[in-house]
Design an enzyme around this catalytic site. Structure first.
Site, PDB file in Angstrom:
ATOM      1  N   PHE A 155       0.822  -1.222   0.000  1.00 30.26           N
ATOM      2  CA  PHE A 155       0.000   0.000   0.000  1.00 30.26           C
ATOM      3  C   PHE A 155       0.853   1.269   0.000  1.00 30.26           C
ATOM      4  O   PHE A 155       0.546   2.235   0.699  1.00 30.26           O
ATOM      5  CB  PHE A 155      -0.955   0.038   1.206  1.00 30.26           C
ATOM      6  CG  PHE A 155      -1.818  -1.170   1.377  1.00 30.26           C
ATOM      7  CD1 PHE A 155      -2.566  -1.664   0.327  1.00 30.26           C
ATOM      8  CD2 PHE A 155      -1.898  -1.813   2.602  1.00 30.26           C
ATOM      9  CE1 PHE A 155      -3.373  -2.778   0.489  1.00 30.26           C
ATOM     10  CE2 PHE A 155      -2.705  -2.930   2.780  1.00 30.26           C
ATOM     11  CZ  PHE A 155      -3.440  -3.418   1.713  1.00 30.26           C
ATOM     12  N   GLU A 362      -2.191   6.263   7.852  1.00 30.58           N
ATOM     13  CA  GLU A 362      -1.447   7.003   8.890  1.00 30.58           C
ATOM     14  C   GLU A 362      -1.809   6.498  10.292  1.00 30.58           C
ATOM     15  O   GLU A 362      -1.750   7.233  11.280  1.00 30.58           O
ATOM     16  CB  GLU A 362      -1.703   8.532   8.815  1.00 30.58           C
ATOM     17  CG  GLU A 362      -1.553   9.147   7.433  1.00 30.58           C
ATOM     18  CD  GLU A 362      -0.107   9.255   6.982  1.00 30.58           C
ATOM     19  OE1 GLU A 362       0.699   8.397   7.401  1.00 30.58           O
ATOM     20  OE2 GLU A 362       0.208  10.169   6.223  1.00 30.58           O
TER      21      GLU A 362
END
Length: 381
Positions: A155, A362
């Protein structure tokens, strides 16, 4: 704390907002549809100082604050959250080199990163370790004056299209203390990439696996000492969480603005939509929630600039709250548009698709709650 922007901060925000309106927003739907990664437009943003927002000025950075960065990324995201988010990731990876690299490393990479001649990717997540980042398996073994890397990252934003990969690898034993950070340049033998992933949103930036197969990287490319890589990664994420929250608010603000314009034009039962009290209440709540999230974001950014002891917790809070509110407001905006909100040409459904992933990356919002709760429990002992 401050609750109003000074003249310089207002100028920074307006500059980014004008750039987004002129250079990004008119093309965002096309970039999404064509899965186009707008490198040249990002390099135009870099000419205005947005390629190295909080990088020191001796290597071409703008030397601005995290607070300034929050203003910039929210403004850019009004044009396209995906493009703003990639610029934020580039800034995060560049900051890690600026903060933890030696002078040779800083001079080697940062001048061209600040102009975005070189683009940077951040490589932490792996197929078997997402939230449990300290369990990463990509290994770097010393061989003479090189490390030999083997493993895979998953990713990774910009992978295959970027030039500099800031990679967290295992150089020691298990756990966070065995992790180091190494910069890997595009074109290094043994570095390859997976297919560009098919995603719900964020189509204007590529997402690929980064694969290391006996990839030889100079030991001179390691940032800091061995064993501090997890600390470097987490320090980068504190600011990254503020940035992604800002991107969520910018996208949601754009969705709200589109809704206000639509409600002035659309009629139902002989009245404009903005004349219905129930819908007036809806937009009042949307605007209030956005303002609350923005105020919280500013508080967290100011705390990070001051290096307050609770800054990490506040960044986690602001990321969780800002990305949840951003998605909810964008989704409400789609509902206000009715069937038209589901059509691509109105731009609302793209914002909803783009903002959904902000609650995952995040650090997932569940992990944000874990960070906050641990800090609270530790403080209560």
């Amino acid at each position: 704390m401050q609750f109003a922007l000074d003249e310089e901060q207002t100028a920074v925000r307006d500059m980014a907002r004008e750039f987004a309106a002129e250079k990004i927003a008119p093309f965002a739907l096309k970039w999404d549809e064509e899965k186009h990664f707008p490198k040249e437009v990002m390099r135009e943003a870099a000419l205005l100082g947005m390629g190295g927002i909080y990088i020191r000025d001796d290597v071409g950075g703008s030397a601005l604050t995290r607070f300034d960065a929050a203003l910039i990324f929210e403004a850019l995201a009004t044009g396209c959250p995906t493009t703003s988010a990639f610029i934020s990731i580039h800034n995060m990876a560049s900051w890690m080199i600026d903060s933890y690299g030696n002078e040779t490393q800083r001079q080697k990479w940062l001048p061209r990163l600040c102009t975005m001649e070189l683009l940077a990717s951040y490589c932490l997540t792996e197929p078997g370790s997402g939230s449990d980042a300290a369990a990463l398996r990509t290994r770097a073994v010393v061989d003479g004056d090189h490390y030999v890397l083997n493993g895979q990252k998953q990713f990774i934003s910009g992978a295959g299209d970027t030039d500099v990969y800031v990679v967290m690898v295992r150089t020691g034993g298990e756990g966070a203390g065995g992790v180091s950070t190494i910069v890997v340049e595009a074109g290094t033998p043994g570095l390859s990439f997976g297919n560009n992933e098919r995603k719900m949103g964020w189509n204007a930036q590529s997402t690929r696996a980064v694969i290391f197969e006996n990839c030889r990287v100079p030991i001179a490319n390691r940032l800091g000492d061995e064993g501090i890589g997890f600390k470097i990664a987490m320090a980068g994420l504190d600011g990254g969480r503020l940035n992604i929250a800002a991107c969520s608010l910018g996208g949601a603000q754009s969705a709200l603005d589109k809704s206000l314009s639509y409600m002035k034009e659309r009629k139902a039962f002989g009245k404009r939509l903005d004349e219905f009290q129930a819908l007036q209440f809806r937009i009042a709540d949307m605007a209030t929630e956005l303002e609350a999230a923005r105020t919280f974001l500013w508080r967290a950014a100011a705390a990070l600039d001051r290096k307050d002891a609770d800054a990490g917790m506040l960044c986690a809070m602001a990321k969780r709250f800002g990305t949840d509110i951003g998605f909810e407001v964008a989704n409400d905006a789609l509902q206000l548009h009715g069937g038209y909100g589901y059509l691509a040409e109105y731009g609302i459904e793209k914002i909803v698709r783009d903002l959904r992933v902000h609650q995952i990356l995040e650090g997932t919002n569940e992990i944000m709650r874990l960070i906050v709760s641990r800090k609270l429990i530790e403080g209560a002992r």
